[in-house]
Design an enzyme around this catalytic site. Structure first.
Site, PDB file in Angstrom:
ATOM      1  NE  ARG A  20      -4.233  -1.870   1.795  1.00 31.70           N
ATOM      2  CZ  ARG A  20      -4.329  -2.963   2.551  1.00 31.70           C
ATOM      3  NH1 ARG A  20      -3.468  -3.152   3.540  1.00 31.70           N
ATOM      4  NH2 ARG A  20      -5.265  -3.854   2.322  1.00 31.70           N
TER       5      ARG A  20
ATOM      6  CG  ASN B 125      -2.090  14.912 -20.426  1.00 28.93           C
ATOM      7  OD1 ASN B 125      -1.101  14.209 -20.318  1.00 28.93           O
ATOM      8  ND2 ASN B 125      -2.970  15.056 -19.447  1.00 28.93           N
TER       9      ASN B 125
ATOM     10  CG  HIS C  62       0.450  13.504 -24.142  1.00 34.44           C
ATOM     11  ND1 HIS C  62       1.113  14.664 -24.506  1.00 34.44           N
ATOM     12  CD2 HIS C  62       1.334  12.789 -23.399  1.00 34.44           C
ATOM     13  CE1 HIS C  62       2.339  14.643 -23.994  1.00 34.44           C
ATOM     14  NE2 HIS C  62       2.496  13.520 -23.330  1.00 34.44           N
TER      15      HIS C  62
ATOM     16  CE  LYS D 163      -0.704  12.864 -15.431  1.00 40.01           C
ATOM     17  NZ  LYS D 163      -0.963  13.153 -16.861  1.00 40.01           N
TER      18      LYS D 163
ATOM     19  CE  LYS E   6       4.930  16.424 -15.158  1.00 40.38           C
ATOM     20  NZ  LYS E   6       5.091  15.173 -15.914  1.00 40.38           N
TER      21      LYS E   6
ATOM     22  CG  HIS F 215      -1.987   8.513 -25.112  1.00 40.97           C
ATOM     23  ND1 HIS F 215      -2.541   8.887 -23.902  1.00 40.97           N
ATOM     24  CD2 HIS F 215      -0.652   8.715 -24.984  1.00 40.97           C
ATOM     25  CE1 HIS F 215      -1.577   9.290 -23.094  1.00 40.97           C
ATOM     26  NE2 HIS F 215      -0.426   9.192 -23.728  1.00 40.97           N
TER      27      HIS F 215
ATOM     28  NE  ARG G  72       0.657  16.281 -13.442  1.00 41.61           N
ATOM     29  CZ  ARG G  72       1.240  15.461 -12.581  1.00 41.61           C
ATOM     30  NH1 ARG G  72       0.874  15.461 -11.309  1.00 41.61           N
ATOM     31  NH2 ARG G  72       2.192  14.645 -12.972  1.00 41.61           N
TER      32      ARG G  72
ATOM     33  CD  GLU H 121      -3.758  14.805 -16.085  1.00 48.71           C
ATOM     34  OE1 GLU H 121      -2.595  14.869 -16.465  1.00 48.71           O
ATOM     35  OE2 GLU H 121      -4.522  13.859 -16.371  1.00 48.71           O
TER      36      GLU H 121
ATOM     37  CG  HIS I 193       5.203   8.989 -24.921  1.00 50.34           C
ATOM     38  ND1 HIS I 193       3.823   8.883 -24.991  1.00 50.34           N
ATOM     39  CD2 HIS I 193       5.455  10.099 -24.170  1.00 50.34           C
ATOM     40  CE1 HIS I 193       3.271   9.872 -24.312  1.00 50.34           C
ATOM     41  NE2 HIS I 193       4.234  10.626 -23.809  1.00 50.34           N
TER      42      HIS I 193
ATOM     43  CD  GLU J 154       6.293  14.626 -23.474  1.00 54.50           C
ATOM     44  OE1 GLU J 154       5.768  15.716 -23.163  1.00 54.50           O
ATOM     45  OE2 GLU J 154       5.648  13.558 -23.520  1.00 54.50           O
TER      46      GLU J 154
END
Length: 369
Positions: free
Chosen positions: A129, A253, A256, A151, A235, A260, A249, A245, A273, A193
């Site tokens: 956990r 993306n 993205h 993330k 960032k 994706h 935030r 997010e 990526h 990026e």
């Protein structure tokens, strides 16, 4: 007179804890002081270094031997590639932790690029956990983006990064010297990026990049270090405002959602990526032009700077409905509506669903088979 080594220290402020980003050179070299930089952020005596088959021969030995002077160190070496960013790899990390009876005192160290960082972070977030972890990113993409902000996660066959958690590292150590062993294609993927930050946040940085891209691609570590510092600061500022997010935030993306689609459709690892994000940013810019926000000259500027970085500016052929179906899995979808990050101008982005769906279809149709 020797050129001084690049060094910068930043801090990320989050709800759980603040942590440093150390951007430096020659930190992971043999006989370096790397352990002294990392050790203060290791709680307990147990360390698991997670890396891959490409990075391990380059940097694992020096890191492992330094840490073994102070800690009980185990290693998990995974296959290299986006196609291995899955539950099977996470289970391999768990298997090592369980086999050596490590407990909540363990600190995981991610030694590698974005895939290793994302998986190590997710393993840390979920093992017992939650245990601590440290990021040592070795690619430009991971240094400027994925190692910062917490993330973590893995891919699912139906969508990228669909399974994961927000879990902040204890520190990020970005050693610019690792970029010297980075293949040119991977360096370009990282530049995508870097360019993203300029397009969404800082038009002046875009001008700086156009001037400095040749030096960056020639591995001028001082120039690369300055770019990494700027991107990490952008960032860090965004994460401090919106750690999970729910707002600003999401702007990070940009490109993205389209990207994706490419990665999922073509098969993870087929496109890097950063390559998919580059083509996705062009599609987002084209949609921004159709809405009336960008001029044709500004879209041409986006394409030009991406081309300068040896990045693709057109996606592979994908059927319009297939692309829309894949977009439907995007985490930014709200109340059944696709929301996209688009450009109001160069240096200013917005998250919106306030556009004619037919314009999106038109952009996708441009590149359909």
């Amino acid at each position: 007179m020797a050129t001084p080594l690049f060094h910068a220290d930043l801090t990320v402020h989050t709800q759980s804890h603040d942590y440093p980003i150390v951007i430096t050179e020659n930190a992971i070299a043999e006989n370096s002081s790397m352990a002294s930089q990392v050790a203060p952020y290791i709680t307990g005596r147990q360390v698991l270094i997670v890396t891959n088959e490409t990075v391990a021969p380059l940097y694992l030995k020096a890191l492992q031997e330094e840490l073994e002077a102070q800690f009980t160190v185990q290693v998990c070496v995974l296959p290299d590639g986006e196609q291995y960013k899955n539950q099977s790899s996470i289970n391999q990390i768990y298997d090592v932790l369980m086999a050596v009876h490590f407990n909540r005192d363990v600190t995981l160290i991610a030694l590698g690029g974005g895939v290793i960082g994302d998986m190590t972070g997710f393993a840390a977030a979920s093992f017992m956990r939650g245990v601590n972890f440290i990021q040592i990113p070795t690619t430009l993409l991971s240094q400027v983006d994925s190692s910062v902000g917490g993330k973590t996660g893995i891919n699912h066959p139906q969508g990228k990064n669909m399974i994961g958690a927000f879990w902040q590292p204890q520190m990020v150590l970005a050693d610019m010297s690792t970029l010297k062993t980075l293949p040119a294609r991977e360096l370009s993927a990282g530049l995508a990026e870097v360019i993203k930050y300029a397009l969404i946040m800082d038009a002046e940085f875009l001008t700086w990049l156009e001037h400095n891209l040749p030096a960056m691609m020639a591995l001028d570590l001082a120039v690369l270090g300055e770019a990494v510092k700027r991107c990490c600061q952008y960032k860090a500022d965004v994460v401090a405002q919106d750690e999970r997010e729910s707002g600003v935030r999401a702007l990070l993306n940009f490109g993205h959602t389209f990207g994706h689609v490419i990665e999922t459709h073509e098969g993870y690892g087929s496109w890097l990526h950063g390559e998919a994000v580059a083509a996705g940013m062009v599609q987002a810019a084209e949609l921004s032009q159709k809405i009336g926000w960008l001029t044709s000259d500004e879209v041409a500027c986006v394409k030009r700077i991406l081309s300068l970085a040896n990045l693709p500016i057109t996606p592979p052929p994908i059927e319009v409905q297939t692309a829309l179906d894949l977009m439907g899995h995007d985490k930014k979808v709200k109340h059944g509506q696709i929301r996209l990050i688009l450009l109001k101008s160069l240096g200013e982005a917005v998250l919106t669903n306030d556009f004619d769906p037919h314009l999106l279809t038109d952009v996708l149709a441009t590149h359909a088979p």
